[in-house]
Scaffold this active site. Sequence first.
Site, mmCIF file in Angstrom:
data_model
loop_
_atom_site.group_PDB
_atom_site.id
_atom_site.type_symbol
_atom_site.label_atom_id
_atom_site.label_comp_id
_atom_site.label_asym_id
_atom_site.label_seq_id
_atom_site.Cartn_x
_atom_site.Cartn_y
_atom_site.Cartn_z
ATOM 1 N N GLU A 177 1.027 6.304 0.580
ATOM 2 C CA GLU A 177 0.172 7.092 0.007
ATOM 3 C C GLU A 177 1.329 8.485 -0.209
ATOM 4 O OE1 GLU A 177 -2.063 7.339 2.501
ATOM 5 O OE2 GLU A 177 -2.087 5.604 2.868
ATOM 6 N N ASP A 214 0.612 -0.983 -0.142
ATOM 7 C CA ASP A 214 -0.209 -0.102 -0.298
ATOM 8 C C ASP A 214 0.672 1.079 -0.199
ATOM 9 O OD1 ASP A 214 -3.219 0.473 0.168
ATOM 10 O OD2 ASP A 214 -1.813 2.273 1.944
ATOM 11 N N HIS A 230 -5.432 4.573 6.177
ATOM 12 C CA HIS A 230 -4.948 5.281 5.469
ATOM 13 C C HIS A 230 -3.897 6.033 5.865
ATOM 14 C CE1 HIS A 230 -8.222 6.383 2.809
ATOM 15 N NE2 HIS A 230 -8.916 6.995 5.057
ATOM 16 N N ASP A 266 -2.885 -0.320 6.271
ATOM 17 C CA ASP A 266 -3.665 -0.706 4.579
ATOM 18 C C ASP A 266 -3.373 -2.227 4.326
ATOM 19 O OD1 ASP A 266 -5.119 1.936 5.227
ATOM 20 O OD2 ASP A 266 -5.417 2.099 3.569
#
Length: 574
Positions: A27, A25, A166, A171
Amino acid sequence: MSLPIQLSFDELDTPLHETTFVVVDLETTGGSADTEAITEIGAVKVRGGEVIAEFATLIDPGRSIPPYIVELTGITTAMVIGAPRIERVLPGFLEFARGSVLVAHNARFDTGFLRAAASRLDIAWPKFQVLCTVKLARRVLTRDEAPSVKLSALSSLFQVSTQPTHRALDDARATVDVLHALIERVGNQGVHSYAELVDYLPTVSAGQRAKRSLAAQLPRTPGVYLFKGPGNEVLYVGTSTNLQRRVRNYFTGSETRGRMKEMVGLAVAVDHVECAHALEAGVRELRLLCAHIPPYNRRSKFPKKGWWITTTTDAFPRLSVIRTPAPDSIGPFTVRADAADAAALIAEFYAIRTCTRRIPKSAVHDCEPTAVGGCAAASAEPITLEQYAPAPERFRALARGTEASALHAIRDRVTALADAQLFESAARLRDRLAVLADVLRRLHRLGAIAAIAELVVARRATDGGWELAVVRYGRLAAAATTSRRVHPMPVVEAIVAAAETVVPDSTPLRGASPEEVGLVARWLDSDGVRIVRTTDGYAEPVHGAGGWKQWCATARTVAGLEHGTHDEPIGRAL
């Protein structure tokens, strides 16, 4: 549920319990991989339901983080100051994930950012197998059960151990639990390998998946497979470079054709013919299609089917369209109307008669010219047999490739019609000429191969060995492969000695089917093919239609334009 049955899988389709997944994952500073940057990577490596390792780090994006991203993720600009840049992080992550299946929730987003970063850093992107849990959830879950497939919604549905926040690692951990829950849902439906997982569709019945055992004993080598029905009848014939993998695909969601699903439902067995390489597999497929005429094959069931133009046996021969080739005939045409049009065209430009009355040898041809639709050999004076004989002989020469004046004359007529602004007439004549020239070009190319008594060829195999073929009069007579570091010549001598005896006839392709000779021709044109020896030189006729390839391609392109808008003279365009 029997564990040994679950583990009987193709080595190339790794069982899920042996597959290493890296769930990742990211960001980022925004939604575009082209303009935005990664701020955090979190990844979890799992195998057999157990966590092997984790990878997590903040990344300095080299810019400030927008306020709405800070609000969403909690990652501030101050937090990434002093964090490593992506050029230090990405090589480590790629090494962490190497050899695994890359998993992400909305994988297109995450892999898009990773690939873009690799491209900017000039780092080669590994050929990962990628699994998207969003797509998988949409296949596995009904909309009533999961109206939304957002990670937060699926985490609630499956009651995951780590709630998504998040933040990348949280995540990724939540996505691991979602992945395992989805795999559990389809495990009892016969989905036990990665290939079956990505191909899963709920429309595939349990009975269809249960039949995958039909492929269990097939080899992982090139060959031909035959699906058989309850009465031992052949339902379908196909070919593959890996028989087991290809046949198993019929029992997964990767097979979406309705006819094939119906065929699989009827099948009770799968036979196979193991082959040395792809050429032999292709040839044997054609021969089996001709022998069995399976109902679920749409093409190549009649390899000798076609239409040929030949001369009649009259004293004053005409052109005739027939089903089987004759010496010095032209074909095959797929559509009879195309053959009839080509025959009329040749008759017109070679002055071959089109009237159908019988004329004895002692008589003369005395059709008089008419304005439209008259005999192509009409003349003001009667024509004797001696005067007429060169006309059908020019057709035979055209078929042999020793004369091509008609093609040039027709092309000149196309140009003349275009110059006279008769564009519709020019277009019709151009299209008829393109069909004729294409058929002649293929005939002369295949005929050159079919004329060789014996051609021994070799092609370098991917493993460093050789693929060998013996071709006699256009037909594959023997095939074999040699391993790397094995001298090929003893194998060549062995397969030549054992090769099929081929007795040619006097037809243009020496009795071989056009599809088989075409298959051999394409293989000869492939990279890495070498001629070991040949009894005859390979050469197309000097006045053949080989030089018309580009003209025919241009004609097809022009014909593909919208009809009725010929702003440019067609003859000049060609």
